[in-house]
Write a protein that holds these residues in place. Structure first.
Motif, PDB file in Angstrom:
ATOM      1  N   ARG A  50       3.238  -1.833  -2.635  1.00 37.37           N
ATOM      2  CA  ARG A  50       3.165  -1.107  -1.357  1.00 37.37           C
ATOM      3  C   ARG A  50       1.972  -0.157  -1.336  1.00 37.37           C
ATOM      4  O   ARG A  50       1.283  -0.038  -0.317  1.00 37.37           O
ATOM      5  CB  ARG A  50       4.460  -0.344  -1.098  1.00 37.37           C
ATOM      6  CG  ARG A  50       5.535  -1.173  -0.441  1.00 37.37           C
ATOM      7  CD  ARG A  50       6.677  -0.327   0.065  1.00 37.37           C
ATOM      8  NE  ARG A  50       7.441   0.279  -1.012  1.00 37.37           N
ATOM      9  CZ  ARG A  50       8.389  -0.330  -1.705  1.00 37.37           C
ATOM     10  NH1 ARG A  50       8.692  -1.575  -1.438  1.00 37.37           N
ATOM     11  NH2 ARG A  50       9.034   0.301  -2.657  1.00 37.37           N
ATOM     12  N   ALA A  51       1.718   0.510  -2.458  1.00 37.02           N
ATOM     13  CA  ALA A  51       0.568   1.419  -2.536  1.00 37.02           C
ATOM     14  C   ALA A  51      -0.735   0.645  -2.386  1.00 37.02           C
ATOM     15  O   ALA A  51      -1.667   1.110  -1.711  1.00 37.02           O
ATOM     16  CB  ALA A  51       0.589   2.177  -3.862  1.00 37.02           C
ATOM     17  N   MET A  52      -0.801  -0.532  -2.985  1.00 32.30           N
ATOM     18  CA  MET A  52      -1.998  -1.366  -2.851  1.00 32.30           C
ATOM     19  C   MET A  52      -2.219  -1.755  -1.395  1.00 32.30           C
ATOM     20  O   MET A  52      -3.341  -1.685  -0.883  1.00 32.30           O
ATOM     21  CB  MET A  52      -1.858  -2.638  -3.687  1.00 32.30           C
ATOM     22  CG  MET A  52      -1.974  -2.442  -5.162  1.00 32.30           C
ATOM     23  SD  MET A  52      -1.617  -3.931  -6.106  1.00 32.30           S
ATOM     24  CE  MET A  52      -2.842  -5.072  -5.480  1.00 32.30           C
ATOM     25  N   ASN A  53      -1.150  -2.175  -0.745  1.00 33.20           N
ATOM     26  CA  ASN A  53      -1.254  -2.593   0.657  1.00 33.20           C
ATOM     27  C   ASN A  53      -1.632  -1.421   1.559  1.00 33.20           C
ATOM     28  O   ASN A  53      -2.444  -1.575   2.465  1.00 33.20           O
ATOM     29  CB  ASN A  53       0.044  -3.235   1.124  1.00 33.20           C
ATOM     30  CG  ASN A  53       0.286  -4.573   0.464  1.00 33.20           C
ATOM     31  OD1 ASN A  53      -0.641  -5.235   0.024  1.00 33.20           O
ATOM     32  ND2 ASN A  53       1.543  -4.952   0.366  1.00 33.20           N
ATOM     33  N   ALA A  54      -1.053  -0.261   1.309  1.00 33.67           N
ATOM     34  CA  ALA A  54      -1.372   0.912   2.113  1.00 33.67           C
ATOM     35  C   ALA A  54      -2.819   1.324   1.890  1.00 33.67           C
ATOM     36  O   ALA A  54      -3.515   1.706   2.835  1.00 33.67           O
ATOM     37  CB  ALA A  54      -0.437   2.060   1.753  1.00 33.67           C
ATOM     38  N   ASN A  55      -3.273   1.222   0.669  1.00 32.94           N
ATOM     39  CA  ASN A  55      -4.651   1.587   0.330  1.00 32.94           C
ATOM     40  C   ASN A  55      -5.641   0.639   1.005  1.00 32.94           C
ATOM     41  O   ASN A  55      -6.672   1.057   1.516  1.00 32.94           O
ATOM     42  CB  ASN A  55      -4.841   1.601  -1.182  1.00 32.94           C
ATOM     43  CG  ASN A  55      -6.169   2.187  -1.609  1.00 32.94           C
ATOM     44  OD1 ASN A  55      -6.751   2.987  -0.902  1.00 32.94           O
ATOM     45  ND2 ASN A  55      -6.619   1.804  -2.777  1.00 32.94           N
ATOM     46  N   SER A  56      -5.320  -0.627   1.015  1.00 30.39           N
ATOM     47  CA  SER A  56      -6.253  -1.605   1.618  1.00 30.39           C
ATOM     48  C   SER A  56      -6.280  -1.464   3.142  1.00 30.39           C
ATOM     49  O   SER A  56      -7.301  -1.714   3.751  1.00 30.39           O
ATOM     50  CB  SER A  56      -5.882  -3.032   1.216  1.00 30.39           C
ATOM     51  OG  SER A  56      -4.643  -3.395   1.772  1.00 30.39           O
ATOM     52  N   ARG A  57      -5.178  -1.059   3.732  1.00 30.67           N
ATOM     53  CA  ARG A  57      -5.144  -0.864   5.197  1.00 30.67           C
ATOM     54  C   ARG A  57      -5.876   0.389   5.628  1.00 30.67           C
ATOM     55  O   ARG A  57      -6.420   0.473   6.724  1.00 30.67           O
ATOM     56  CB  ARG A  57      -3.708  -0.799   5.699  1.00 30.67           C
ATOM     57  CG  ARG A  57      -3.047  -2.137   5.800  1.00 30.67           C
ATOM     58  CD  ARG A  57      -1.761  -2.030   6.568  1.00 30.67           C
ATOM     59  NE  ARG A  57      -0.829  -1.142   5.902  1.00 30.67           N
ATOM     60  CZ  ARG A  57       0.198  -1.543   5.157  1.00 30.67           C
ATOM     61  NH1 ARG A  57       0.440  -2.807   4.998  1.00 30.67           N
ATOM     62  NH2 ARG A  57       0.984  -0.658   4.590  1.00 30.67           N
ATOM     63  N   SER A  58      -5.904   1.408   4.737  1.00 26.64           N
ATOM     64  CA  SER A  58      -6.529   2.684   5.096  1.00 26.64           C
ATOM     65  C   SER A  58      -8.043   2.658   4.923  1.00 26.64           C
ATOM     66  O   SER A  58      -8.731   3.543   5.418  1.00 26.64           O
ATOM     67  CB  SER A  58      -5.932   3.823   4.274  1.00 26.64           C
ATOM     68  OG  SER A  58      -6.264   3.690   2.918  1.00 26.64           O
TER      69      SER A  58
END
Length: 62
Positions: A50-58
């Motif tokens: 989830r942190a990876m996905n949030a980081n890539s979206r930001s």
């Protein structure tokens, strides 16, 4: 991002190994402990993902 991916792969591998040990354990206490460990490591892997996905979206697209 590579650090996240490496951590994710390690956690998934460790969770799978704990589940295997759980499945092979003959002692109920050990089965329960390795079940909890497998679930906990799986949850940690989910959190990293989830942190990876949030980081890539930001990140802004360039």
């Amino acid at each position: 991002m590579k650090d996240y991916q490496a951590s994710l792969e390690k956690l998934r591998t460790d969770a799978a190994e704990a589940a295997l040990i759980r499945d092979l354990a003959t002692d109920g206490t050990k089965r329960e402990m390795f079940d909890r460990l497998a679930k906990h490591l799986g949850q940690l892997a989910d959190d990293v993902e989830r942190a990876m996905n949030a980081n890539s979206r930001s990140r802004p697209c360039t």
